[in-house]
Design an enzyme around this catalytic site. Structure first.
Site, PDB file in Angstrom:
ATOM      1  N   SER A 106     -92.549  12.970 -46.190  1.00  0.00           N
ATOM      2  CA  SER A 106     -91.314  12.277 -45.826  1.00  0.00           C
ATOM      3  C   SER A 106     -90.078  13.160 -46.068  1.00  0.00           C
ATOM      4  CB  SER A 106     -91.245  10.951 -46.575  1.00  0.00           C
ATOM      5  OG  SER A 106     -90.204  10.162 -46.079  1.00  0.00           O
ATOM      6  N   ASP A 248     -85.258  11.344 -40.856  1.00  0.00           N
ATOM      7  CA  ASP A 248     -85.900  12.157 -41.894  1.00  0.00           C
ATOM      8  C   ASP A 248     -87.112  12.847 -41.253  1.00  0.00           C
ATOM      9  OD1 ASP A 248     -87.702  10.036 -41.773  1.00  0.00           O
ATOM     10  OD2 ASP A 248     -88.072  10.007 -43.924  1.00  0.00           O
ATOM     11  N   ASP A 250     -90.323  12.588 -41.155  1.00  0.00           N
ATOM     12  CA  ASP A 250     -91.393  11.848 -40.474  1.00  0.00           C
ATOM     13  C   ASP A 250     -90.831  10.693 -39.637  1.00  0.00           C
ATOM     14  OD1 ASP A 250     -90.812  10.441 -42.871  1.00  0.00           O
ATOM     15  OD2 ASP A 250     -92.743   9.410 -42.781  1.00  0.00           O
ATOM     16  N   ASP A 252     -89.221   7.940 -39.974  1.00  0.00           N
ATOM     17  CA  ASP A 252     -89.244   6.493 -40.217  1.00  0.00           C
ATOM     18  C   ASP A 252     -87.884   6.000 -40.706  1.00  0.00           C
ATOM     19  OD1 ASP A 252     -89.529   7.643 -42.723  1.00  0.00           O
ATOM     20  OD2 ASP A 252     -91.213   6.386 -43.345  1.00  0.00           O
TER      21      ASP A 252
HETATM   22 MG    MG Z   1     -89.897   9.093 -44.243  1.00  0.00          MG
END
Ligand code: MG
Length: 457
Positions: A106, A248, A250, A252
Site C-alpha cells: 500500500s 496511493d 495500490d 485504494d
Molecule cells: Mg492502499
C-alpha cells in the site's frame, strides 16, 4: 532497518530481502491454499485464487512465490498482473474464485512489500479465519498434493476492462462527459495510472497524468497526504484544471485537490462521495470510528444514518454487506460502493466526485464549502498494554458526560466533537484522533489527553 515481519488480519508485510523472502511468500501461499481447501467457504466456488500486484519491482518475484505455494496445495492461480487492489476483489467475485492475493505494501515506502488476502466475497478474512491461516503458516501444517493434482497458473488480462465497466455503471457517464472536465491525476508510479487514465477517458475528461508510469519507483513519498502532494497542487494551479486526484500505490485510497490547487484532505473524499450517493439513494452509510463526523452531518441532511465500525477495511465492508449500506469507507480516502465491490476503490471515488460536480454544476471548492468544517488531529503516543489501560481508565473518568463507543478502543462523543483512543495490534502505541467544530475545542480535548498521558508515562 531490522524490523519484524508483521502478520496481521489482512496478511503479512515486511522488507523485501530482509524478512520478506520468496521462501516465506511461498509458505504463506501454502498456508492460504491449505486453509482454502479445508474451508467450508470454498463450497460452490472454483478452487482458484486470483493474484494481483501493485507496481513494486519485487511484485513479480513475490507473486510467483505465492502462486507456487498455492499450486502445491492443489489450488489453481489466475494471474491478473499489475492491478489496483480493488480490481482483485472485483475479479475474485467475477470469476467465482475461492480467494485472492494482492502483493502490495500500500502506502509504505519502496523497500516494503506485503501479501494481502481476500476471501471469495472479496473481503479480507474475519479475525477467526485470519488466525487459522496464521496458525497453519506458523505451524507449517501444509497439505501438499501429489504431482498430478498440483494447481496451474493461467493469465487473465480482463481486470482493467471489468473494473472500469463496473465503475461506469454506477454513474451518469453522459452527464460527466458533457462537462469535458480537465483533471490532473497523480498515481505516484503505483498501480493506478493505466486503469485510471482509461476510466477518465471513458468519462470524457482531459487528463494530465503525472507519475503515471507504473514503475514502482515512487516519485514522492507515497501516502496521499498534504505533505507529499506539493507537486500535484502546483500542476493543478498552473494548468487551470477542474480538479486534481492523488492515489496511493495500490489505488485504494484517493485524495482530492481543488481547482485552486488546495489540498482538501482525505477525510473529504468519503464525505463528497456520501453527499452524492445519499442525496439520491435511500439507505445507510458505514464508516469506521476514526472517520470524521462530516459523514454524520451529510447523512442527517438526507434522513440517513451512519453505522460505525472498528477500524479496518474488512469491518466496514462486512457492516455494509450486513446492513445493505449504499456507501461506506474510511477517512483515509477509502470509498466503498458495493455495486462495484466491497473494497476501498479510488476509481469509485473519482467517478462519484466527478458526477457530483457534473450534476450540481459546482466547482469542487464550492462543494467542499457546503460540508460542515471540522478540525481534526491524528497522532500517537507510546504506551504498552498496561499504560494503554491506564490511559483509557483515566479518559473514562475525565469524559463522564460523553457518549461512549467501545467497539474498538474508546470513542468519546461530545456535542462539539469527539476523541477516539485505540491500541495498535502491531506496535506498543495508542492512536489518538481528536475532532471538533472549532480549533479551540479540538485543542481543549487534546490537552486533556496529553495531561493524562504525562501522568501515566
Ligand atoms: Mg492502499
Amino acid at each position: 532497518m531490522a524490523e519484524e515481519l508483521i502478520i496481521s488480519i489482512s496478511g503479512m508485510r515486511g522488507i523485501v530481502g530482509e524478512n520478506l523472502t520468496p521462501s516465506i511468500a511461498a509458505e504463506f501461499g501454502c498456508a492460504f491454499g491449505t486453509f482454502l481447501k479445508s474451508s467450508a467457504a470454498v463450497q460452490n466456488k472454483t478452487l482458484a485464487v486470483c493474484i494481483g500486484r501493485d507496481s513494486r519491482k519485487s511484485g513479480p518475484m513475490l507473486a510467483a512465490a505465492v502462486a507456487s505455494g498455492l499450486c502445491s496445495t492443489g489450488i489453481d492461480v489466475i494471474d491478473l498482473g499489475l492491478i489496483p487492489t480493488p480490481s482483485a476483489g472485483i475479479m475474485t467475485r467475477e470469476l467465482n474464485c475461492c480467494g485472492a492475493v494482492v502483493i502490495t505494501a500500500s502506502h509504505n515506502p519502496i523497500p516494503y512489500n506485503g501479501i494481502k488476502l481476500l476471501l471469495s466475497d472479496g473481503i479480507a478474512p474475519p479475525v477467526n479465519k485470519a488466525e487459522q491461516i496464521k496458525n497453519i503458516y506458523l505451524g507449517k501444517n501444509f497439505k501438499f498434493v501429489v504431482s498430478n493434482m498440483c494447481g496451474s497458473v493461467v493469465i487473465n488480462t480482463l481486470a482493467y476492462e471489468t473494473h472500469v465497466n463496473k465503475v461506469l455503471a454506477i454513474v451518469n457517464r453522459g452527464q460527466i462527459a458533457a462537462k469535458k472536465f480537465k483533471v490532473v491525476l497523480d498515481s505516484v508510479n503505483g498501480a493506478g495510472g493505466p486503469i485510471t487514465k482509461k476510466l477518465l477517458a471513458e468519462l470524457g475528461c482531459e487528463t494530465i497524468a503525472i507519475n503515471d508510469d507504473p514503475s514502482g519507483m515512487f516519485e514522492h513519498t507515497p501516502e496521499p497526504t498534504a505533505d507529499n502532494l506539493g507537486s500535484l497542487c502546483e500542476v493543478v494551479q498552473a494548468k487551470n484544471v477542474d480538479i486534481g486526484f492523488a492515489q496511493d500505490p495500490d489505488a485504494d485510497r484517493l485524495a482530492v485537490v481543488d481547482e485552486q490547487g488546495n489540498y482538501i484532505g482525505e477525510e473529504y473524499t468519503l464525505a463528497l462521495a456520501a453527499k452524492y450517493i445519499l442525496e439520491k439513494t435511500p439507505g445507510a452509510a458505514a464508516a469506521n470510528l476514526s472517520t470524521s463526523r462530516m459523514i454524520d452531518d451529510i447523512a442527517k441532511k438526507y434522513n440517513s444514518s451512519v453505522i460505525r465500525t472498528p477500524v479496518g477495511e474488512a469491518n466496514v465492508a462486512q457492516a455494509m454487506v450486513t446492513n445493505q449500506c449504499v456507501i461506506g469507507g474510511e477517512g483515509n480516502g477509502g470509498v466503498i460502493d458495493l455495486r462495484v465491490g466491497p473494497v476501498r476503490d479510488s476509481l469509485v471515488g473519482i467517478a462519484i466526485i466527478l458526477n457530483l460536480m457534473a450534476e450540481t454544476g459546482k466547482k469542487i471548492s464550492e462543494l467542499v464549502r457546503e460540508i460542515p468544517c471540522y478540525y481534526m488531529k491524528k497522532y500517537k503516543c507510546r504506551a504498552d498494554k498496561r499504560q494503554a489501560q491506564r490511559l483509557f481508565a483515566a479518559a473514562l473518568e475525565k469524559f463522564q458526560g460523553a457518549r461512549i463507543n467501545t467497539q474498538d478502543g474508546f470513542r468519546f462523543d461530545f456535542a462539539d466533537g469527539w476523541v477516539h483512543l485505540r491500541t495498535s495490534n502491531t506496535e506498543p502505541i495508542v492512536r489518538i484522533i481528536v475532532e471538533a467544530q472549532s480549533r479551540e475545542a479540538a485543542e481543549k480535548y487534546q490537552k486533556i489527553i496529553d495531561d493524562i498521558q504525562r501522568d501515566i508515562t
